[in-house]
Design a protein around this motif. Sequence first.
Motif, mmCIF file in Angstrom:
data_model
loop_
_atom_site.group_PDB
_atom_site.id
_atom_site.type_symbol
_atom_site.label_atom_id
_atom_site.label_comp_id
_atom_site.label_asym_id
_atom_site.label_seq_id
_atom_site.Cartn_x
_atom_site.Cartn_y
_atom_site.Cartn_z
ATOM 1 N N ALA A 131 -15.997 3.985 -3.514
ATOM 2 C CA ALA A 131 -14.799 3.282 -3.043
ATOM 3 C C ALA A 131 -14.011 2.765 -4.243
ATOM 4 O O ALA A 131 -14.571 2.432 -5.280
ATOM 5 N N GLY A 132 -12.713 2.678 -4.076
ATOM 6 C CA GLY A 132 -11.876 2.115 -5.116
ATOM 7 C C GLY A 132 -11.304 3.174 -6.037
ATOM 8 O O GLY A 132 -11.771 4.315 -6.082
ATOM 9 N N ALA A 165 -12.419 -1.145 8.876
ATOM 10 C CA ALA A 165 -12.694 -1.444 7.467
ATOM 11 C C ALA A 165 -11.410 -1.926 6.810
ATOM 12 O O ALA A 165 -10.621 -1.132 6.293
ATOM 13 N N SER A 166 -11.184 -3.204 6.834
ATOM 14 C CA SER A 166 -9.932 -3.763 6.318
ATOM 15 C C SER A 166 -9.816 -3.610 4.807
ATOM 16 O O SER A 166 -8.714 -3.705 4.257
ATOM 17 N N THR A 167 -10.939 -3.375 4.115
ATOM 18 C CA THR A 167 -10.901 -3.236 2.660
ATOM 19 C C THR A 167 -10.527 -1.816 2.226
ATOM 20 O O THR A 167 -10.295 -1.582 1.044
ATOM 21 N N VAL A 168 -10.509 -0.866 3.186
ATOM 22 C CA VAL A 168 -10.164 0.515 2.842
ATOM 23 C C VAL A 168 -8.645 0.665 2.834
ATOM 24 O O VAL A 168 -7.998 0.414 3.852
ATOM 25 N N PRO A 169 -8.050 1.074 1.704
ATOM 26 C CA PRO A 169 -6.591 1.216 1.671
ATOM 27 C C PRO A 169 -6.121 2.283 2.653
ATOM 28 O O PRO A 169 -6.827 3.259 2.913
ATOM 29 N N ASN A 221 0.818 -1.214 0.000
ATOM 30 C CA ASN A 221 0.000 0.000 0.000
ATOM 31 C C ASN A 221 0.851 1.262 0.000
ATOM 32 O O ASN A 221 0.535 2.240 -0.676
ATOM 33 N N THR A 257 -4.383 3.791 9.003
ATOM 34 C CA THR A 257 -5.098 2.577 8.594
ATOM 35 C C THR A 257 -6.394 2.470 9.378
ATOM 36 O O THR A 257 -6.405 2.625 10.604
#
Length: 893
Positions: free
Chosen positions: A698-699, A816-820, A430, A812
């Motif tokens: 998102a993304g 929300a583990s999917t959020v960079p 990341n 971090t």
Amino acid sequence: MLPTDEPLSHLGPSLLLLLQLQLLLPPASAFFPNIWSLLAAPGSVTHQDLTEEAALNVTLQLFLEQPPPGRPPLRLEDFLGRTLLADNLFAAYFGPGSPSRRFRAALGEVSRANAAQDFLPTSRNDPDLHFDAERLGQGRTRLVGALGETVVAARALDHTLARQRLGAALHALQDFYSHSNWVELGKQQPHPHLLWPRQGLRNLAQVGDPTCSDCEELSCPGNLLGFTLLTSGYFGTHPSKPPGKCSHGGHFDQSSSQPPRGGINKDSTSPGFSPHHMLHLQAAKLALLASIQAFSLLRSRLGDRGFSRLLDITPASSLSFVLDTTGSMGEEINAAKIQARHIVEQRRGGPMEPTHYVLVPFHDPGFGPVFTTSDPDSFWQQLNEIHALGGGDEPEMCLSALELALLHTPPLSDIFVFTDASPKDAFLTNRVESLTQERRCRVTFLVTEDPSRVQGRPRREVLSPLRFEPYEAVALASGGEVIFTKDQYIRDVAAIVADSIADLVTLPLEPPVVVPERPLVFSVDGLLQRVTVRIHGEVSSFWIRNPSGVSQGQEEGEGPLGHTRRFGQFWMVSMNDPLQTGTWEIQVTAKGTSRVRVQAQTSLDFLFHFGIPREDGPHPGLYPLTQPVAGLQTQLLVEVTGLGSRGNPGDPLPHFSHVVLRGVPHGAELGRVPLEPMGPRERGLLTASLPPTLLSTAGPFSLELIGQDGVGQGLHRAAPQPCAVVPVLLELSGPPGFLAPGTKALLSLRIASFSGPQDLDLRTYVNPSFALTSNLSRVRLEQNESAWGCLWLKVPDTAASDSVVMVTVTATDREASTVPPTHAFLRLLVLGPAPQDQLPAPVHSTDPVLTTTSPAFHLSTLVTPGRAGGGLVSNPWWGTVGAVLLLLGLASW
């Protein structure tokens, strides 16, 4: 540092040149930070205008004095009475179609650093940095110090930091002519001693000398008392204005309501902001002349080659290699050497010769050291000493080496990684992704290991078939690619290195990924040359079709459309010039995942920046961002480059109507945003207001620029790297001065949430590995809350003088583990003691490198509810003009 004496006559030709040229000081274009500010004061000249004009004048002077090899020398008469434009300068000197993208990006870095002095809390209210409050001697010390640091950073080959310091110096220099009474004293030339510290500033007003009379009106043409002493106005309340002294004046100056009322600044043409608005253009002229002096002085100190590197006055890219040096890498290292040798030999002495070389080796467990040079022979010698030795087991420290390369590679460059192993340091993925976007560098991995291969080098453990995903993630974030090949093909596949640093653009594909039984579509316009189609994967067949219906299949050799070569699972089709314009198609039939990339050479490209309007501080302007922040209305600036590359200069200029936003990697269209032109069309500046729906997406997403050329033919360009909406605003600021060996520096950190609750872990990292402690490791924020913290950086006695330190802070989301993660980067300069014949080292602010600014220091962690936006959120007046943003985020800080 700069010399203490320099005769003005040495700089004379540049100043004389200026007087013979028509300057780009648009009537609707200061001394205000940037063009966004002109919504409040139309007709003014901005810091951005002054900086870019000065750089263009000195660049033209360099071109006139150094004729290009193999081309006729430039003639001054060809530029008389014409507006100076970077595209036209490059076309005249390097040849038609030579890209000016890097030069314009470098000028943007300097201009944004200049404008930032009015927004950074560590600089915006410091009178020494703006020649306010009669602190003229202190201001000159800080100015000369910042120019000296520019030289040090440039000689250390950290041109990003050099441009930051240069922007800060130019802001102070330009402010002198607006904030002091130099113009009112009738002076027609820049101050003869401002840039030379051994020459004293004479006739300065003293503490007890009254300087201004009371003025109740917005316009105060006669409020200066009749005297010949040099003075400047007080701004705000720190320091407080003594009796009888002048104020800066204007809407934001609290001191201007205290007797004597009014003020003397000439920042703009608006009496509401500038009581001496009637002298604005005279002040701008002197500020421009002085800025040309400063650029010319830097040129004399750095030499023509060093000055050209400082401003990227070249169409060429840099060359950066990251090399696996373990025992199985003999073929790959030889391939890198062959390509490097080919590039050096083919381009030596020409306009496309690389100006910067970077080499970083790695193995397990080590990586580095980094080798940087501007000398191709030194680079080749260093590369030639690398051999495949020892090791041989997988995985290895590839991402650590890549991060080191990114820290030392100029922006807008290509980096090539040669390896046959997966990364041992995947936890850096990341951070490296974010750094590629901060640097806007494209990373290409050449991997001589098929993901499905089960035999090969020894391994300590059974490795996952997904072990190469970190490379895929970094390549996607940077706009690069991962190419898997075999030892027998690596020399041929590595030929893409020479192609990539030729400044190719990647053409948008629709859809962007291969879909079974559906052709990929791309558009070819008349400004594209050397189009290459690359196909990678287990391909059973493919065909390419032009707009007339002529097709070519996968057969190797010459075909009706171009020449096809195959190296294992890697295909390259070099299309024949000139290509038919219109819509082309590619159909691929393959097993598993296959990739298609279409690239072309063109000078018509674009840069982009983000920002939000800000209304507090000394001047209204644009608060810069590297990425959009969730919950903040964001403006987009597009800067089209290469408009001067048209075949016939008399042809109408291209017109660009909108940008298309697409999700990455699958290409779903997220929206179309109309563009508004700003300023003269030949500058290629366009703005748009991004929809709030996008800022909640998102993304990552990509930007595609859509328009038409002068005869109505479609134009389609894609940004090299995707963008992402970051969940929080993360800001990192340095101490009020450069670092010295054996000292401890205080850094300021701010985190703000505008879109909802955030529970964040914070981590820090320093390169090189200095001791760094923080009082903030975790923070929970509600919507519109901010938190502040402090970091302490210890610089050891052994720290190398004239070197650069990079500090990284990562936030971090715990839930929300999917959020960079969100990252902030800060560059700091380490300097040794000043020589005895120099003035003492100045104390000044160090600019932040990500997103925006940070507030003043707080000695303890502080969370402030309901104030995350502050002046950032537009009020109704700003909202009515939100679509006409024009400037520059601090994307490259």
